[in-house]
Design an enzyme around this catalytic site. Structure first.
Site, PDB file in Angstrom:
ATOM      1  N   LYS A  17      51.103 -89.014  41.519  1.00 20.47           N
ATOM      2  CA  LYS A  17      51.009 -90.304  40.914  1.00 20.47           C
ATOM      3  C   LYS A  17      51.960 -90.161  39.477  1.00 20.47           C
ATOM      4  O   LYS A  17      52.172 -88.995  39.057  1.00 20.47           O
ATOM      5  CB  LYS A  17      49.602 -90.711  40.383  1.00 20.47           C
ATOM      6  CG  LYS A  17      48.976 -90.079  39.457  1.00 20.47           C
ATOM      7  CD  LYS A  17      49.506 -90.411  37.927  1.00 20.47           C
ATOM      8  CE  LYS A  17      48.528 -89.693  36.739  1.00 20.47           C
ATOM      9  NZ  LYS A  17      49.084 -89.471  35.474  1.00 20.47           N
ATOM     10  N   PRO A  99      53.516 -79.852  40.155  1.00 20.66           N
ATOM     11  CA  PRO A  99      53.499 -78.716  38.924  1.00 20.66           C
ATOM     12  C   PRO A  99      52.223 -79.094  38.469  1.00 20.66           C
ATOM     13  O   PRO A  99      51.996 -80.610  38.210  1.00 20.66           O
ATOM     14  CB  PRO A  99      54.631 -79.219  38.312  1.00 20.66           C
ATOM     15  CG  PRO A  99      55.767 -80.078  39.237  1.00 20.66           C
ATOM     16  CD  PRO A  99      54.937 -80.633  40.205  1.00 20.66           C
ATOM     17  N   GLY A 101      49.832 -79.573  35.084  1.00 18.28           N
ATOM     18  CA  GLY A 101      49.898 -79.954  33.665  1.00 18.28           C
ATOM     19  C   GLY A 101      51.291 -80.839  33.429  1.00 18.28           C
ATOM     20  O   GLY A 101      51.995 -80.812  32.430  1.00 18.28           O
ATOM     21  N   GLY A 103      51.328 -84.278  34.171  1.00 18.47           N
ATOM     22  CA  GLY A 103      51.151 -85.722  34.173  1.00 18.47           C
ATOM     23  C   GLY A 103      51.176 -86.312  35.402  1.00 18.47           C
ATOM     24  O   GLY A 103      51.219 -87.514  35.598  1.00 18.47           O
ATOM     25  N   LEU A 104      51.187 -85.602  36.672  1.00 21.51           N
ATOM     26  CA  LEU A 104      51.164 -86.182  37.971  1.00 21.51           C
ATOM     27  C   LEU A 104      49.961 -86.000  38.858  1.00 21.51           C
ATOM     28  O   LEU A 104      49.771 -86.547  39.969  1.00 21.51           O
ATOM     29  CB  LEU A 104      52.291 -85.329  38.617  1.00 21.51           C
ATOM     30  CG  LEU A 104      53.698 -85.081  38.038  1.00 21.51           C
ATOM     31  CD1 LEU A 104      54.326 -84.021  38.509  1.00 21.51           C
ATOM     32  CD2 LEU A 104      54.621 -86.502  38.417  1.00 21.51           C
ATOM     33  N   GLY A 105      48.864 -85.927  38.046  1.00 26.54           N
ATOM     34  CA  GLY A 105      47.427 -85.775  38.698  1.00 26.54           C
ATOM     35  C   GLY A 105      47.356 -85.038  39.838  1.00 26.54           C
ATOM     36  O   GLY A 105      46.550 -85.148  40.746  1.00 26.54           O
ATOM     37  N   GLY A 106      47.859 -83.894  39.689  1.00 29.37           N
ATOM     38  CA  GLY A 106      47.841 -82.801  40.771  1.00 29.37           C
ATOM     39  C   GLY A 106      46.512 -82.138  41.031  1.00 29.37           C
ATOM     40  O   GLY A 106      46.082 -82.227  42.299  1.00 29.37           O
ATOM     41  N   GLY A 107      45.767 -82.080  40.152  1.00 32.60           N
ATOM     42  CA  GLY A 107      44.302 -81.761  40.385  1.00 32.60           C
ATOM     43  C   GLY A 107      43.393 -82.727  40.827  1.00 32.60           C
ATOM     44  O   GLY A 107      42.612 -82.480  41.992  1.00 32.60           O
ATOM     45  N   SER A 108      43.467 -83.960  40.227  1.00 35.33           N
ATOM     46  CA  SER A 108      42.654 -85.129  40.465  1.00 35.33           C
ATOM     47  C   SER A 108      42.925 -85.419  41.891  1.00 35.33           C
ATOM     48  O   SER A 108      42.101 -85.828  42.915  1.00 35.33           O
ATOM     49  CB  SER A 108      43.357 -86.339  39.696  1.00 35.33           C
ATOM     50  OG  SER A 108      42.914 -85.891  38.277  1.00 35.33           O
ATOM     51  N   ASP A 141      41.212 -89.721  36.412  1.00 41.69           N
ATOM     52  CA  ASP A 141      42.359 -90.081  37.455  1.00 41.69           C
ATOM     53  C   ASP A 141      42.015 -89.997  38.890  1.00 41.69           C
ATOM     54  O   ASP A 141      42.600 -90.489  39.759  1.00 41.69           O
ATOM     55  CB  ASP A 141      43.540 -89.127  37.135  1.00 41.69           C
ATOM     56  CG  ASP A 141      44.364 -89.439  35.862  1.00 41.69           C
ATOM     57  OD1 ASP A 141      43.856 -90.516  35.385  1.00 41.69           O
ATOM     58  OD2 ASP A 141      45.302 -88.845  35.698  1.00 41.69           O
TER      59      ASP A 141
HETATM   60  O1  C5P Z   1      38.485 -87.187  32.563  1.00 41.13           O
HETATM   61  P1  C5P Z   1      39.461 -86.379  32.334  1.00 41.13           P
HETATM   62  O2  C5P Z   1      38.607 -84.940  32.501  1.00 41.13           O
HETATM   63  O3  C5P Z   1      40.668 -86.118  33.292  1.00 41.13           O
HETATM   64  O4  C5P Z   1      40.066 -86.101  31.113  1.00 41.13           O
HETATM   65  C1  C5P Z   1      40.485 -85.036  30.338  1.00 41.13           C
HETATM   66  C2  C5P Z   1      40.374 -85.129  28.564  1.00 41.13           C
HETATM   67  O5  C5P Z   1      41.324 -86.357  28.265  1.00 41.13           O
HETATM   68  C3  C5P Z   1      38.757 -85.743  28.227  1.00 41.13           C
HETATM   69  O6  C5P Z   1      38.170 -84.771  27.835  1.00 41.13           O
HETATM   70  C4  C5P Z   1      39.521 -86.541  27.057  1.00 41.13           C
HETATM   71  O7  C5P Z   1      39.634 -85.688  25.938  1.00 41.13           O
HETATM   72  C5  C5P Z   1      40.976 -87.140  27.331  1.00 41.13           C
HETATM   73  N1  C5P Z   1      40.907 -88.549  27.810  1.00 41.13           N
HETATM   74  C6  C5P Z   1      40.624 -89.466  26.923  1.00 41.13           C
HETATM   75  N2  C5P Z   1      40.592 -90.951  27.430  1.00 41.13           N
HETATM   76  C7  C5P Z   1      40.905 -91.034  28.483  1.00 41.13           C
HETATM   77  C8  C5P Z   1      41.013 -89.991  29.647  1.00 41.13           C
HETATM   78  C9  C5P Z   1      41.145 -88.783  29.045  1.00 41.13           C
HETATM   79  O8  C5P Z   1      40.399 -89.378  25.398  1.00 41.13           O
HETATM   80  N3  C5P Z   1      40.854 -92.342  29.115  1.00 41.13           N
END
Ligand code: C5P
Length: 322
Positions: A17, A99, A101, A103-108, A141
């Protein structure tokens, strides 16, 4: 002697994404941040091959080069098997192209793919409501990737609404090998706990969503495309700002960092302009992509899982579906 249950296999997509816009409002009492974002699936993606066999005890395995520690695929598989009250041997082979880390949501997207694939392979229906609940527990995500296309993400990003979809648009994605930590990026924004009701309402966002028509090219959204993370991430990694500027000089009508970075995308009026622009980045990884609409996202899944969707188990439906 009973014959052992046969293995059911599928090769499923896991698309990346980008965030067409990303506004971070206040920090919430649970330490997450309140978001207003528009997610968009793109044609860059991983592939996951899945072998599923019912068993007396569950065993899960994922093959991926290089290996990903604490792979979210395994957590997603354990969660969905538990939801279905099933035990199974499941082997995943992950062909990673997104890639990490970036910001492309690879793991999600990998996690969501597992949540969609295993019920179909097991011949069980899990409602989209339950899938969304399990997805949100895996990461903010993850729920978006259950439906894909263009979606408005509220709350911590897991509350989703269908948004008018831009027409299929071509872009270039630059993926510098810089890993930005998402929690740290949120921290650097220095948002405070805010409780004024007004802070939840963004008039600029509201008016745009009313004005934007379906099927416009993505570049016509340029006034709306903003990312609150750019300021803090660019301060730490000035080379990402330079890449964004270079995309504009190469002819992009809009260029923006996605998520908390480090990938940057730019939109072009057609594919050949995007291909030409990518050549301006000879020493860095770049990908020419197109946006993927909800209907296409769903049909990709249907192509992969349709053969397993016995007795109408797939696609997952909401409680309002007939
Ligand atoms: O939900 P996820 O595990 O992807 O989020 C990773 C980290 O990003 C969270 O632990 C939090 O520190 C931060 N986060 C946030 N607000 C969001 C999404 C993520 O602070 N809306």
């Amino acid at each position: 002697m009973p014959t052992p249950p046969s293995v059911r296999t599928a090769r499923v997509p896991a698309l990346a994404k980008i965030n067409l816009t990303l506004k971070v409002l206040h920090k919430r009492p649970d330490n997450y941040h309140e978001l207003r974002t528009v997610f968009q699936t793109i044609s860059l993606g991983d592939f996951i091959e899945v072998d599923y066999r019912p068993a007396k005890t569950t065993s899960l395995q994922v093959e991926c080069t290089p290996e990903i520690p604490d792979n979210i695929i395994l957590r997603a598989a354990a969660a969905i098997l538990q939801e279905m009250r099933l035990k199974a041997e499941v082997r995943f082979r992950l062909r990673k192209r997104i890639p990490m880390g970036g910001g492309l949501g690879g793991g999600s997207t990998n996690a969501a793919s597992v949540l969609l694939a295993l019920p179909a392979l097991a011949g069980k229906r899990v409602s989209i409501d339950r899938l969304t609940h399990i997805a949100a527990a895996l990461g903010s995500d993850v729920p978006f990737f259950l439906c894909g296309g263009t979606a408005l993400g509220l709350s911590r990003g897991e509350e989703l609404y269908a948004f008018p979809e831009p027409r299929v648009s071509h872009g270039v994605l630059i993926t510098p090998r810089i890993h930005v930590s998402t929690p740290q990026a949120f921290q650097s924004l220095g948002r405070h706990l805010t409780v004024t009701p007004d802070s939840r309402i963004m008039n600029s966002f509201q008016s745009f969503s009313w004005e934007v028509g379906d099927n416009l090219p993505a570049w016509s959204w340029r006034g709306f495309c903003q990312n609150d993370f750019e300021e803090v991430v660019f301060a730490q990694h000035p080379e990402i700002r330079r890449l964004k500027k270079k995309l504009i000089s190469a002819g992009a009508s809009v260029a923006l960092m996605t998520g908390s970075g480090s990938a940057v995308f730019g939109f072009f009026s057609n594919r050949s302009d995007a291909v030409a622009a990518a050549k301006a980045f000879p020493n860095i990884e770049s990908v020419v992509f197109r946006t993927v609409k909800r209907a296409r996202y769903r049909s990709l899944w249907w192509e992969c899982l349709g053969a397993h969707a016995l007795e109408h188990t797939w696609p997952p439906l909401s409680r309002y579906a007939e």
